[in-house]
Design an enzyme around this catalytic site. Structure first.
Site, mmCIF file in Angstrom:
data_model
loop_
_atom_site.group_PDB
_atom_site.id
_atom_site.type_symbol
_atom_site.label_atom_id
_atom_site.label_comp_id
_atom_site.label_asym_id
_atom_site.label_seq_id
_atom_site.Cartn_x
_atom_site.Cartn_y
_atom_site.Cartn_z
ATOM 1 N N GLU A 245 0.884 -1.311 -0.073
ATOM 2 C CA GLU A 245 -0.044 -0.146 -0.032
ATOM 3 C C GLU A 245 1.040 1.381 0.009
ATOM 4 O O GLU A 245 0.449 2.252 -0.721
ATOM 5 C CB GLU A 245 -0.969 0.170 1.395
ATOM 6 C CG GLU A 245 -1.543 1.331 1.378
ATOM 7 C CD GLU A 245 -2.818 1.289 2.152
ATOM 8 O OE1 GLU A 245 -3.088 0.511 3.187
ATOM 9 O OE2 GLU A 245 -3.767 2.139 2.024
ATOM 10 N N ASP B 181 -0.636 -5.199 2.907
ATOM 11 C CA ASP B 181 -1.165 -3.955 3.644
ATOM 12 C C ASP B 181 -0.593 -4.097 5.024
ATOM 13 O O ASP B 181 -0.970 -4.878 5.885
ATOM 14 C CB ASP B 181 -2.749 -3.960 3.706
ATOM 15 C CG ASP B 181 -3.061 -2.516 3.876
ATOM 16 O OD1 ASP B 181 -2.556 -1.619 4.760
ATOM 17 O OD2 ASP B 181 -4.408 -2.313 3.766
ATOM 18 N N ILE C 194 -0.943 -2.076 7.596
ATOM 19 C CA ILE C 194 -2.088 -1.805 8.555
ATOM 20 C C ILE C 194 -3.133 -1.353 7.862
ATOM 21 O O ILE C 194 -3.457 -0.314 7.304
ATOM 22 C CB ILE C 194 -1.636 -0.335 9.457
ATOM 23 C CG1 ILE C 194 -0.356 -0.522 10.322
ATOM 24 C CG2 ILE C 194 -2.914 -0.236 10.521
ATOM 25 C CD1 ILE C 194 -0.054 0.460 10.992
ATOM 26 N N ASP C 195 -4.005 -2.310 7.736
ATOM 27 C CA ASP C 195 -5.408 -2.273 7.253
ATOM 28 C C ASP C 195 -6.379 -1.791 8.436
ATOM 29 O O ASP C 195 -6.470 -2.252 9.263
ATOM 30 C CB ASP C 195 -5.690 -3.592 6.648
ATOM 31 C CG ASP C 195 -7.272 -3.567 6.089
ATOM 32 O OD1 ASP C 195 -7.361 -3.147 4.861
ATOM 33 O OD2 ASP C 195 -8.110 -3.840 6.508
ATOM 34 N N THR D 256 -6.013 2.185 8.998
ATOM 35 C CA THR D 256 -5.238 3.029 9.374
ATOM 36 C C THR D 256 -6.047 3.982 10.394
ATOM 37 O O THR D 256 -5.698 4.382 11.417
ATOM 38 C CB THR D 256 -4.414 3.876 8.620
ATOM 39 O OG1 THR D 256 -3.675 2.764 8.089
ATOM 40 C CG2 THR D 256 -3.822 4.833 9.068
ATOM 41 N N ASP E 101 -6.141 -4.701 0.194
ATOM 42 C CA ASP E 101 -7.104 -4.538 1.220
ATOM 43 C C ASP E 101 -7.991 -6.125 1.512
ATOM 44 O O ASP E 101 -8.278 -6.433 2.400
ATOM 45 C CB ASP E 101 -8.094 -3.737 0.917
ATOM 46 C CG ASP E 101 -7.729 -2.306 1.111
ATOM 47 O OD1 ASP E 101 -6.997 -1.806 2.035
ATOM 48 O OD2 ASP E 101 -8.159 -1.559 0.180
#
Lengths: 268, 268
Positions: free
Chosen positions: B71, B89, B91-92, B94, B217
């Site tokens: 990402e 990702d 940190i999915d 955020t 995602d």
């Protein structure tokens, strides 16, 4: 209420909430009967009922003069807030309880002559206990919660609301709710009013809007939120009513007025 | 992909996800810089960036021939799914990471010649690891997940969707989404696509609809859901595209067709 009485009451209530939580965890992976109440999605289970009966039994044996207003009807026909009234939701978020086996809470609010004295919300499966005693602040387990931030703005807020509020409905102008969804940073929906109140008190949500909430859904959350400086009112700006269904706008105080003025327009 | 290679790859990926989770937990209560990307609510932090750089470093040192699609842009300019591609990702969710300090996940999907081989979703603060290896089922920590129920109906389903889908928008007919909100048992919104996929795989949600999802995602969630018999398609019924943004309808297979037919009408 006398300090010593309140202290003992709080201790007892906490013990009973934990015991009720133990019983729920014992039953949650067994088969239990699910019925519906006001509509096909308004669920109730044997576990809701037995949990409320447990509270009823404890309260009546230790405090025979106290009244119980409970979701499942095992309490009293409470007509006034005179004296001490326990307002109990044995399982707040029954749909989550049935479908998810988590994300539900026991909610216990204790009022004396209409004043909120003790609020307890127990996230049963996470084993997180939120508590508040009037004038003594709010806690998440053993950690005292900070007063809510003075710096929250609507544009950077996260608001809890059910998506049905953005749909055509009889209660509130859905166009204004849609505008709120666009103007705020984001929305969330967790399916437990008690937990949504607790999350505002923790500062991980900034507001919660709902058009139909029974006293047992918010009796504890109202006290918890008071203790961290949050605001809970009805959508028509009247104080909340502990004996009837309510529209509810609960939030950080920085955005309460803006929510009420710009985004809530009642239809009735 | 050779079984032994896949097995070793899975072991390495799991170790790196856990290590990345450790680093995130160390940083989460410190001050970190928050920036915005495509719009004021599209957040990115130093922690997203350092986490992706950690994966980039590990992948490049152990698997120099593998590509990384990430990402935050520290990976490769991936133009095809030939060979082995990690879709990450860091940190999915955020916004949850910044506002809630929980309810976010590390998401790692590993594809070989376009086939999903390994999916890992790590709910960092709950320490819950969802994993799937092609043909071997899906797991929540050490517990193998059941195949999804064959008895789910739309009317008793819980659907995850962002309330903005019920508002006027350019992508999908909001009236049909509003009808879905009325016809289903309930909706939820948690703010992390990866976790919403994981919750369907667990059976605690029945569907998830979103009109704008990047490959990172859902790259892991797609593999996870495959392993329990769930269905993930684009809203136009085309297969998901791992190199572009997607509309996504992910669900229990019992309701997939009904969601697509009755409730999704694309505007473009």
């Amino acid at each position: 209420m006398d300090d010593a009485i309140r202290k003992k009451l709080f201790q007892n209530a906490k013990v009973w909430v934990y015991e009720a939580g133990d019983k729920i965890r014992e039953q949650i992976h067994q088969q239990f009967k699910v019925d519906t109440k006001s509509n096909a999605n308004d669920l109730v289970t044997e576990v809701d009922q037995s949990t409320e009966q447990y509270f009823q039994k404890q309260i009546k044996s230790h405090y025979p003069n106290h009244q119980l207003l409970g979701e499942e009807g095992y309490g009293d026909n409470v007509q006034s807030l005179d004296g001490t009234v326990w307002i109990v939701d044995p399982i707040d978020g029954t749909m989550n309880f049935v479908h998810q086996k988590r994300n539900f809470a026991i909610s216990v609010g204790i009022y004396h002559d209409g004043v909120g004295e003790i609020g307890i919300i127990y996230n049963v499966m996470e084993d997180v206990l939120y508590t508040a005693v009037k004038g003594e602040g709010a806690f998440r387990n053993d950690k005292k919660l900070d007063l809510l931030s003075n710096e929250v703005q609507l544009e950077t807020s996260i608001i809890a609301l059910n998506s049905s509020l953005a749909c055509e409905n009889k209660r509130v102008n859905e166009r204004k709710i849609q505008q709120l969804i666009k103007d705020s940073r984001g929305t969330r929906s967790y399916g437990s009013a008690a937990l949504e109140f607790a999350f505002i008190a923790e500062g991980i949500l900034d507001g919660y809007i709902t058009m139909k909430l029974a006293p047992w859904d918010f009796a504890a959350g109202y006290i918890l939120l008071n203790e961290v400086g949050g605001i809970t009112v009805q959508a028509n700006r009247e104080p909340v009513n502990l004996l009837e269904g309510n529209t509810i706008v609960a939030s950080n105080k920085q955005i309460s007025e803006r929510l009420l003025t710009d985004y809530i327009e009642l239809k009735e």
